[in-house]
Design a protein around this motif. Structure first.
Motif, PDB file in Angstrom:
ATOM      1  N   GLY A  72      66.148-126.000 -21.710  1.00  0.00           N
ATOM      2  CA  GLY A  72      65.956-124.604 -21.339  1.00  0.00           C
ATOM      3  C   GLY A  72      66.054-123.618 -22.472  1.00  0.00           C
ATOM      4  O   GLY A  72      66.201-122.417 -22.242  1.00  0.00           O
ATOM      5  N   LEU A  73      65.978-124.083 -23.722  1.00  0.00           N
ATOM      6  CA  LEU A  73      66.052-123.198 -24.880  1.00  0.00           C
ATOM      7  C   LEU A  73      64.743-123.236 -25.659  1.00  0.00           C
ATOM      8  O   LEU A  73      63.930-124.148 -25.488  1.00  0.00           O
ATOM      9  N   ARG A  74      64.544-122.247 -26.534  1.00  0.00           N
ATOM     10  CA  ARG A  74      63.319-122.145 -27.309  1.00  0.00           C
ATOM     11  C   ARG A  74      63.662-122.071 -28.793  1.00  0.00           C
ATOM     12  O   ARG A  74      64.309-121.127 -29.244  1.00  0.00           O
ATOM     13  N   ILE A  75      63.214-123.054 -29.562  1.00  0.00           N
ATOM     14  CA  ILE A  75      63.544-123.119 -30.987  1.00  0.00           C
ATOM     15  C   ILE A  75      62.597-122.224 -31.784  1.00  0.00           C
ATOM     16  O   ILE A  75      61.373-122.364 -31.699  1.00  0.00           O
ATOM     17  N   VAL A  76      63.165-121.303 -32.558  1.00  0.00           N
ATOM     18  CA  VAL A  76      62.347-120.419 -33.392  1.00  0.00           C
ATOM     19  C   VAL A  76      62.467-120.763 -34.874  1.00  0.00           C
ATOM     20  O   VAL A  76      61.757-120.186 -35.696  1.00  0.00           O
ATOM     21  N   GLY A  77      63.353-121.697 -35.210  1.00  0.00           N
ATOM     22  CA  GLY A  77      63.488-122.083 -36.607  1.00  0.00           C
ATOM     23  C   GLY A  77      64.542-123.150 -36.798  1.00  0.00           C
ATOM     24  O   GLY A  77      65.373-123.390 -35.918  1.00  0.00           O
ATOM     25  N   VAL A  78      64.498-123.786 -37.973  1.00  0.00           N
ATOM     26  CA  VAL A  78      65.449-124.839 -38.325  1.00  0.00           C
ATOM     27  C   VAL A  78      66.106-124.468 -39.645  1.00  0.00           C
ATOM     28  O   VAL A  78      65.429-124.124 -40.622  1.00  0.00           O
ATOM     29  N   SER A  79      67.430-124.536 -39.687  1.00  0.00           N
ATOM     30  CA  SER A  79      68.168-124.219 -40.904  1.00  0.00           C
ATOM     31  C   SER A  79      68.992-125.414 -41.342  1.00  0.00           C
ATOM     32  O   SER A  79      69.143-126.392 -40.616  1.00  0.00           O
ATOM     33  N   GLY A  80      69.530-125.337 -42.566  1.00  0.00           N
ATOM     34  CA  GLY A  80      70.393-126.391 -43.080  1.00  0.00           C
ATOM     35  C   GLY A  80      69.658-127.652 -43.467  1.00  0.00           C
ATOM     36  O   GLY A  80      70.264-128.720 -43.574  1.00  0.00           O
ATOM     37  N   CYS A  81      68.357-127.559 -43.706  1.00  0.00           N
ATOM     38  CA  CYS A  81      67.554-128.739 -44.011  1.00  0.00           C
ATOM     39  C   CYS A  81      67.348-128.847 -45.520  1.00  0.00           C
ATOM     40  O   CYS A  81      66.613-128.045 -46.113  1.00  0.00           O
ATOM     41  N   THR A  82      67.981-129.846 -46.135  1.00  0.00           N
ATOM     42  CA  THR A  82      67.861-130.034 -47.583  1.00  0.00           C
ATOM     43  C   THR A  82      67.199-131.362 -47.945  1.00  0.00           C
ATOM     44  O   THR A  82      66.664-131.506 -49.037  1.00  0.00           O
ATOM     45  N   ASP A  83      67.250-132.346 -47.055  1.00  0.00           N
ATOM     46  CA  ASP A  83      66.638-133.642 -47.316  1.00  0.00           C
ATOM     47  C   ASP A  83      65.111-133.528 -47.226  1.00  0.00           C
ATOM     48  O   ASP A  83      64.587-133.085 -46.201  1.00  0.00           O
ATOM     49  N   PRO A  84      64.370-133.926 -48.256  1.00  0.00           N
ATOM     50  CA  PRO A  84      62.906-133.768 -48.240  1.00  0.00           C
ATOM     51  C   PRO A  84      62.225-134.565 -47.139  1.00  0.00           C
ATOM     52  O   PRO A  84      61.218-134.104 -46.573  1.00  0.00           O
ATOM     53  N   LYS A  89      59.771-134.189 -41.578  1.00  0.00           N
ATOM     54  CA  LYS A  89      59.790-134.453 -40.147  1.00  0.00           C
ATOM     55  C   LYS A  89      59.849-133.150 -39.337  1.00  0.00           C
ATOM     56  O   LYS A  89      59.249-133.042 -38.273  1.00  0.00           O
ATOM     57  N   VAL A  90      60.594-132.171 -39.859  1.00  0.00           N
ATOM     58  CA  VAL A  90      60.660-130.869 -39.200  1.00  0.00           C
ATOM     59  C   VAL A  90      59.279-130.226 -39.169  1.00  0.00           C
ATOM     60  O   VAL A  90      58.837-129.696 -38.137  1.00  0.00           O
ATOM     61  N   ASN A  91      58.577-130.279 -40.292  1.00  0.00           N
ATOM     62  CA  ASN A  91      57.225-129.725 -40.360  1.00  0.00           C
ATOM     63  C   ASN A  91      56.278-130.443 -39.402  1.00  0.00           C
ATOM     64  O   ASN A  91      55.452-129.815 -38.727  1.00  0.00           O
ATOM     65  N   GLU A  92      56.399-131.772 -39.343  1.00  0.00           N
ATOM     66  CA  GLU A  92      55.527-132.550 -38.465  1.00  0.00           C
ATOM     67  C   GLU A  92      55.813-132.263 -36.994  1.00  0.00           C
ATOM     68  O   GLU A  92      54.923-132.411 -36.148  1.00  0.00           O
ATOM     69  N   ALA A  93      57.036-131.839 -36.687  1.00  0.00           N
ATOM     70  CA  ALA A  93      57.389-131.478 -35.312  1.00  0.00           C
ATOM     71  C   ALA A  93      56.922-130.071 -34.952  1.00  0.00           C
ATOM     72  O   ALA A  93      57.119-129.613 -33.825  1.00  0.00           O
ATOM     73  N   GLY A  94      56.310-129.400 -35.927  1.00  0.00           N
ATOM     74  CA  GLY A  94      55.790-128.056 -35.676  1.00  0.00           C
ATOM     75  C   GLY A  94      56.824-126.958 -35.695  1.00  0.00           C
ATOM     76  O   GLY A  94      56.625-125.900 -35.091  1.00  0.00           O
ATOM     77  N   LEU A  95      57.940-127.193 -36.414  1.00  0.00           N
ATOM     78  CA  LEU A  95      59.025-126.212 -36.454  1.00  0.00           C
ATOM     79  C   LEU A  95      59.106-125.558 -37.824  1.00  0.00           C
ATOM     80  O   LEU A  95      58.969-126.238 -38.848  1.00  0.00           O
ATOM     81  N   PRO A  96      59.361-124.252 -37.873  1.00  0.00           N
ATOM     82  CA  PRO A  96      59.510-123.562 -39.159  1.00  0.00           C
ATOM     83  C   PRO A  96      60.871-123.815 -39.785  1.00  0.00           C
ATOM     84  O   PRO A  96      61.881-123.877 -39.087  1.00  0.00           O
ATOM     85  N   VAL A  97      60.892-123.983 -41.101  1.00  0.00           N
ATOM     86  CA  VAL A  97      62.133-124.184 -41.836  1.00  0.00           C
ATOM     87  C   VAL A  97      62.632-122.840 -42.339  1.00  0.00           C
ATOM     88  O   VAL A  97      61.887-122.093 -42.992  1.00  0.00           O
ATOM     89  N   LEU A  98      63.887-122.515 -42.042  1.00  0.00           N
ATOM     90  CA  LEU A  98      64.482-121.255 -42.447  1.00  0.00           C
ATOM     91  C   LEU A  98      65.478-121.476 -43.569  1.00  0.00           C
ATOM     92  O   LEU A  98      66.123-122.518 -43.647  1.00  0.00           O
ATOM     93  N   ILE A  99      65.614-120.489 -44.429  1.00  0.00           N
ATOM     94  CA  ILE A  99      66.612-120.520 -45.491  1.00  0.00           C
ATOM     95  C   ILE A  99      67.727-119.575 -45.104  1.00  0.00           C
ATOM     96  O   ILE A  99      67.517-118.378 -44.922  1.00  0.00           O
ATOM     97  N   GLU A 100      68.931-120.102 -44.958  1.00  0.00           N
ATOM     98  CA  GLU A 100      70.073-119.309 -44.498  1.00  0.00           C
ATOM     99  C   GLU A 100      70.780-118.620 -45.649  1.00  0.00           C
ATOM    100  O   GLU A 100      70.824-119.121 -46.769  1.00  0.00           O
ATOM    101  N   GLY A 101      71.374-117.483 -45.310  1.00  0.00           N
ATOM    102  CA  GLY A 101      72.339-116.867 -46.201  1.00  0.00           C
ATOM    103  C   GLY A 101      73.699-117.456 -45.892  1.00  0.00           C
ATOM    104  O   GLY A 101      73.846-118.352 -45.066  1.00  0.00           O
ATOM    105  N   LYS A 102      74.736-116.965 -46.556  1.00  0.00           N
ATOM    106  CA  LYS A 102      76.094-117.444 -46.303  1.00  0.00           C
ATOM    107  C   LYS A 102      76.507-117.025 -44.916  1.00  0.00           C
ATOM    108  O   LYS A 102      76.337-115.884 -44.521  1.00  0.00           O
TER     109      LYS A 102
END
Length: 241
Positions: A72-84, A89-102
């Motif tokens: 029941g949730l909607r994903i608008v982005g993925v954070s904490g992704c450092t492994d290439p 895999k995140v890109n292939e799943a159609g999800l945007p990769v976000l860069i987090e601040g502290k």
């Protein structure tokens, strides 16, 4: 010159962050379904960011994505992704990769496998103005489905707030009646904001993104006059004298 059909602007939104501690889609789905069922009006179809910092490149991002959406949730982005490999895999799943601040450490636990928190709101929100506008005062009952927002100011409600109603303020929130809905103070990230309530029975209380659902509010404060604030970036509650 004709006006362009679109206009691109920067903005800031309040988003929840789901910190995943498991790669098992079934466990993730069950934990999120339990959490959504506690506050469906607040969480159903809510936009979220998922933090996958603790996942390995073996994680099936397509299945995880499907599990979260089916909960029941909607994903608008993925954070904490450092492994290439995982990022691919995140890109292939159609999800945007976000860069987090502290950000602050997550505090609200869904289960041993998923942490669900609004821990990044303060860092993502626009700076809080030092001088608030005139306090917004509501003298009538706030009904289920109503949403009242006090931008850059405090909010005072002198009547009852029904379940399913939502109060938001960039400053403090005062409720001088029975509070059965949701109260979100410090909506723009002001960690000094507080919530004052003469009869606390809320579905959800939140300050600068740190929140408790109804089952997380200490039972000794239910139906009592209480004050909530942040202490060391965690919600704290005490009796209102």
């Amino acid at each position: 010159m004709p006006q362009s059909p679109i206009e691109l602007k920067g903005s800031s939104f309040t988003l929840s962050v789901i910190h995943l501690h498991s790669e098992e889609p079934k466990l993730i789905k069950k934990a999120l379904q339990d959490k959504v069922s506690q506050a469906p009006d607040f969480l159903k179809n809510a936009p979220v960011v998922i933090n996958i910092a603790e996942l390995t490149h073996h994680a099936d991002m397509y299945s995880i994505h499907k599990a979260i959406v089916s909960a029941g949730l909607r994903i608008v982005g993925v954070s904490g992704c450092t492994d290439p490999i995982l990022k691919q895999k995140v890109n292939e799943a159609g999800l945007p990769v976000l860069i987090e601040g502290k950000s602050k450490k997550a505090t609200n636990t869904v289960s041993t496998d998923v942490t669900y928190a609004k821990s990044d709101i303060a860092s993502q929100s626009v700076p809080v103005e030092s001088a608030y506008r005139k306090t917004r005062i509501i003298n009538t009952p706030v009904r289920s489905g109503q949403r009242i927002y006090a931008p850059n100011s405090d909010l005072i409600v002198t009547s009852n707030v029904s379940a399913g109603a939502e109060l938001l303020a960039d400053g403090n929130i005062h409720i001088y009646g029975v509070m059965r809905g949701r109260a979100l103070a410090g909506a723009s990230g002001d960690v000094e904001s507080q919530i004052y309530c003469t009869h606390l029975q809320a579905e959800l209380v939140s300050i600068a993104g740190e929140y408790w659902l109804s089952d997380q509010i200490p039972t000794e404060f239910l139906a009592k006059a209480a004050k909530l604030c942040l202490v060391d970036n965690k919600l704290n509650i005490e009796y209102l004298n």
